[in-house]
Scaffold this motif. Structure first.
Motif, PDB file in Angstrom:
ATOM      1  N   MET A  60      81.857   3.825 -24.388  1.00 42.28           N
ATOM      2  CA  MET A  60      80.592   3.105 -24.584  1.00 42.28           C
ATOM      3  C   MET A  60      79.411   4.013 -24.215  1.00 42.28           C
ATOM      4  O   MET A  60      79.482   4.748 -23.236  1.00 42.28           O
ATOM      5  CB  MET A  60      80.585   1.859 -23.704  1.00 42.28           C
ATOM      6  N   GLU A  61      78.382   3.910 -25.032  1.00 42.07           N
ATOM      7  CA  GLU A  61      77.203   4.740 -24.771  1.00 42.07           C
ATOM      8  C   GLU A  61      76.480   4.263 -23.503  1.00 42.07           C
ATOM      9  O   GLU A  61      76.328   3.058 -23.294  1.00 42.07           O
ATOM     10  CB  GLU A  61      76.284   4.607 -25.983  1.00 42.07           C
ATOM     11  N   ALA A  62      76.058   5.213 -22.679  1.00 47.66           N
ATOM     12  CA  ALA A  62      75.385   4.833 -21.429  1.00 47.66           C
ATOM     13  C   ALA A  62      74.053   4.149 -21.732  1.00 47.66           C
ATOM     14  O   ALA A  62      73.345   4.520 -22.668  1.00 47.66           O
ATOM     15  CB  ALA A  62      75.147   6.075 -20.578  1.00 47.66           C
ATOM     16  N   LYS A  63      73.768   3.134 -20.908  1.00 44.40           N
ATOM     17  CA  LYS A  63      72.478   2.458 -20.990  1.00 44.40           C
ATOM     18  C   LYS A  63      71.390   3.510 -20.743  1.00 44.40           C
ATOM     19  O   LYS A  63      71.578   4.382 -19.883  1.00 44.40           O
ATOM     20  CB  LYS A  63      72.458   1.409 -19.870  1.00 44.40           C
ATOM     21  N   TYR A  64      70.324   3.448 -21.450  1.00 42.07           N
ATOM     22  CA  TYR A  64      69.166   4.350 -21.296  1.00 42.07           C
ATOM     23  C   TYR A  64      69.395   5.765 -21.825  1.00 42.07           C
ATOM     24  O   TYR A  64      68.553   6.627 -21.630  1.00 42.07           O
ATOM     25  CB  TYR A  64      68.683   4.426 -19.829  1.00 42.07           C
ATOM     26  N   LEU A  65      70.552   5.994 -22.472  1.00 44.57           N
ATOM     27  CA  LEU A  65      70.789   7.331 -23.043  1.00 44.57           C
ATOM     28  C   LEU A  65      69.648   7.724 -23.981  1.00 44.57           C
ATOM     29  O   LEU A  65      69.107   8.830 -23.908  1.00 44.57           O
ATOM     30  CB  LEU A  65      72.127   7.344 -23.798  1.00 44.57           C
ATOM     31  N   ARG A  66      69.284   6.790 -24.849  1.00 42.78           N
ATOM     32  CA  ARG A  66      68.251   7.119 -25.846  1.00 42.78           C
ATOM     33  C   ARG A  66      66.861   7.267 -25.221  1.00 42.78           C
ATOM     34  O   ARG A  66      66.065   8.098 -25.661  1.00 42.78           O
ATOM     35  CB  ARG A  66      68.247   6.081 -26.979  1.00 42.78           C
ATOM     36  N   ASP A  67      66.597   6.500 -24.189  1.00 39.87           N
ATOM     37  CA  ASP A  67      65.307   6.687 -23.481  1.00 39.87           C
ATOM     38  C   ASP A  67      65.288   8.066 -22.837  1.00 39.87           C
ATOM     39  O   ASP A  67      64.291   8.775 -22.855  1.00 39.87           O
ATOM     40  CB  ASP A  67      65.127   5.634 -22.389  1.00 39.87           C
ATOM     41  N   ALA A  68      66.441   8.430 -22.264  1.00 41.63           N
ATOM     42  CA  ALA A  68      66.529   9.747 -21.639  1.00 41.63           C
ATOM     43  C   ALA A  68      66.294  10.829 -22.691  1.00 41.63           C
ATOM     44  O   ALA A  68      65.522  11.767 -22.473  1.00 41.63           O
ATOM     45  CB  ALA A  68      67.892   9.920 -20.977  1.00 41.63           C
TER      46      ALA A  68
END
Ligand code: GN1
Ligand code: MG
Length: 366
Positions: free
Chosen positions: A1-9
């Motif tokens: 599962m993709e980590a929460k906030y990956l895209r914000d990071a």
């Protein structure tokens, strides 16, 4: 599962363009790592969420990394090399910081990905393993004049095998998951080696072994190797660079790369120490380091390999007994299986100690 906030990071860092694709890297046991692509024609990056329950002071961690990377970059430049390729390049956030801190307090950092390289989980040829030895040796030399006193301790007592054994004993005593009965044989075997644990620490204290800046996690997959030539290009995973003994780096490299099987292999018949690989690494490492090593250190290489294997075995086993709180696992018994794997390697090293000793004697400085 993709980590929460990956895209914000991903959006927080000063990349050449906005990220378009993220791919999880599954090989680290501690931090979460993603490869980031920003589309054709743009460099690729690595995004890394630091495991702050293990690295409790991310600011200090990053201060170490910046110091070490700029030191190595200067060495690479002086030798006419390419510092964008031959040392980890840290990418700042868009506002010039080291980290993006997500709303849950997660610390994210970014590096430039090195192009045209491969990281191997398994040494499928002696040439490859030899080249990794040269690369780790070179890194050790590049850091020989690093001001060790400026390094923060990112994980206290990281290779203090005595302390690791005491922690292991405490995990056995506590038996929080009721797993001790199942693992009795493995536990007894590990405990029977407790008297050996102080060997490197004693040597450091007596001044027989030198205190140097070491990498401390010299797994083969921490060397990025050129995809065409196979040469070691860049040493990564610098979070545990701290003062230590060269025996830590030699030993951990053998534990991982001179084993005939992966650390996660569950068929224990496949797990043994490959003496040819052992000698191959000694040759590359001693060849690169020359007289920065003293003969006591070279003669202690077999014990270095032995103790790093014992240490990781009791860490995996201790984590299994404690309910898998430290290492990432992909299935419930993975730490148990990893511990059995490392203990099998250790038993084989017991049988091969004299042969290892014979090999290293050939490489001492005359
Ligand atoms: C961990 O995250 P990774 O896989 O590079 C561990 C090492 C162990 C190794 C065993 C900070 O390294 O000490 O030797 O697993 N790193 C930390 O594979 O605990
Ligand atoms: Mg590591």
């Amino acid at each position: 599962m993709e980590a929460k906030y990956l895209r914000d990071a991903g959006m927080a860092f000063a990349f050449a363009a906005d990220p378009v694709f993220y791919k999880r890297c599954n090989s680290g046991h501690i931090n979460d790592t993603y490869f980031v692509s920003c589309g054709e024609g743009f460099p690729r990056y690595v995004l890394n969420r630091v495991n702050t329950s293990i690295f409790s002071s991310p600011e200090e961690l990053m201060a170490n990394l910046k110091g070490v990377c700029s030191h190595v970059a200067a060495k690479v430049k002086a030798a006419g090399g390419n510092p964008d390729r031959e040392v980890r390049k840290i990418i700042p956030t868009k506002d010039g910081g080291d980290y993006f801190i997500d709303p849950d307090g997660g610390y994210w950092r970014a590096f430039l990905e090195v192009d045209n390289v491969v990281a191997h989980d398994y040494a499928d040829s002696p040439e490859l393993f030899y080249k990794s030895a040269v690369a780790f040796g070179r890194f050790f030399k590049q850091l020989a004049d690093y001001p060790a006193e400026t390094l923060y301790t990112t994980i206290p007592d990281f290779h203090n095998t005595v302390k690791r054994m005491n922690d292991f004993k405490a995990a056995v005593e506590a038996d929080v998951c009721g797993r001790v009965t199942e693992m009795k044989e493995e536990i007894d075997f590990a405990l029977s080696k407790a008297h050996l644990c102080s060997f490197i620490l004693d040597g450091l204290e007596e001044g027989k072994f030198k205190l140097c800046v070491t990498h401390n996690d010299t797994k083969l997959n921490n060397v990025l190797m050129d995809a065409c030539t196979g040469e070691g290009v860049c040493i990564i995973d610098l979070d545990t660079v701290m003062p230590g003994s060269v025996l830590y780096d030699f030993g951990d490299a053998i534990r991982f790369g001179a084993s005939s099987a992966l650390e996660d292999e569950t068929d224990l018949d496949k797990v043994y120490l490959d003496l040819y690989m052992f000698e191959t690494f000694v040759k590359g490492f001693v060849g690169e380091l020359g007289d920065s090593l003293n003969n006591d250190e070279i003669l202690a290489f077999p014990m270095g390999a032995y103790l790093m294997t014992l240490e990781v075995a009791i860490r995996f086993l201790g984590d299994y007994l404690s309910g898998d709180v430290y290492y990432h696992i992909l299935y419930p018994e993975q730490n148990r299986d990893r511990a059995r794997n490392q203990l099998k390697l250790l038993r084989d090293m017991d049988d091969k100690m004299e042969q290892m000793n014979e090999i290293v004697r050939k490489y001492i400085n005359k």
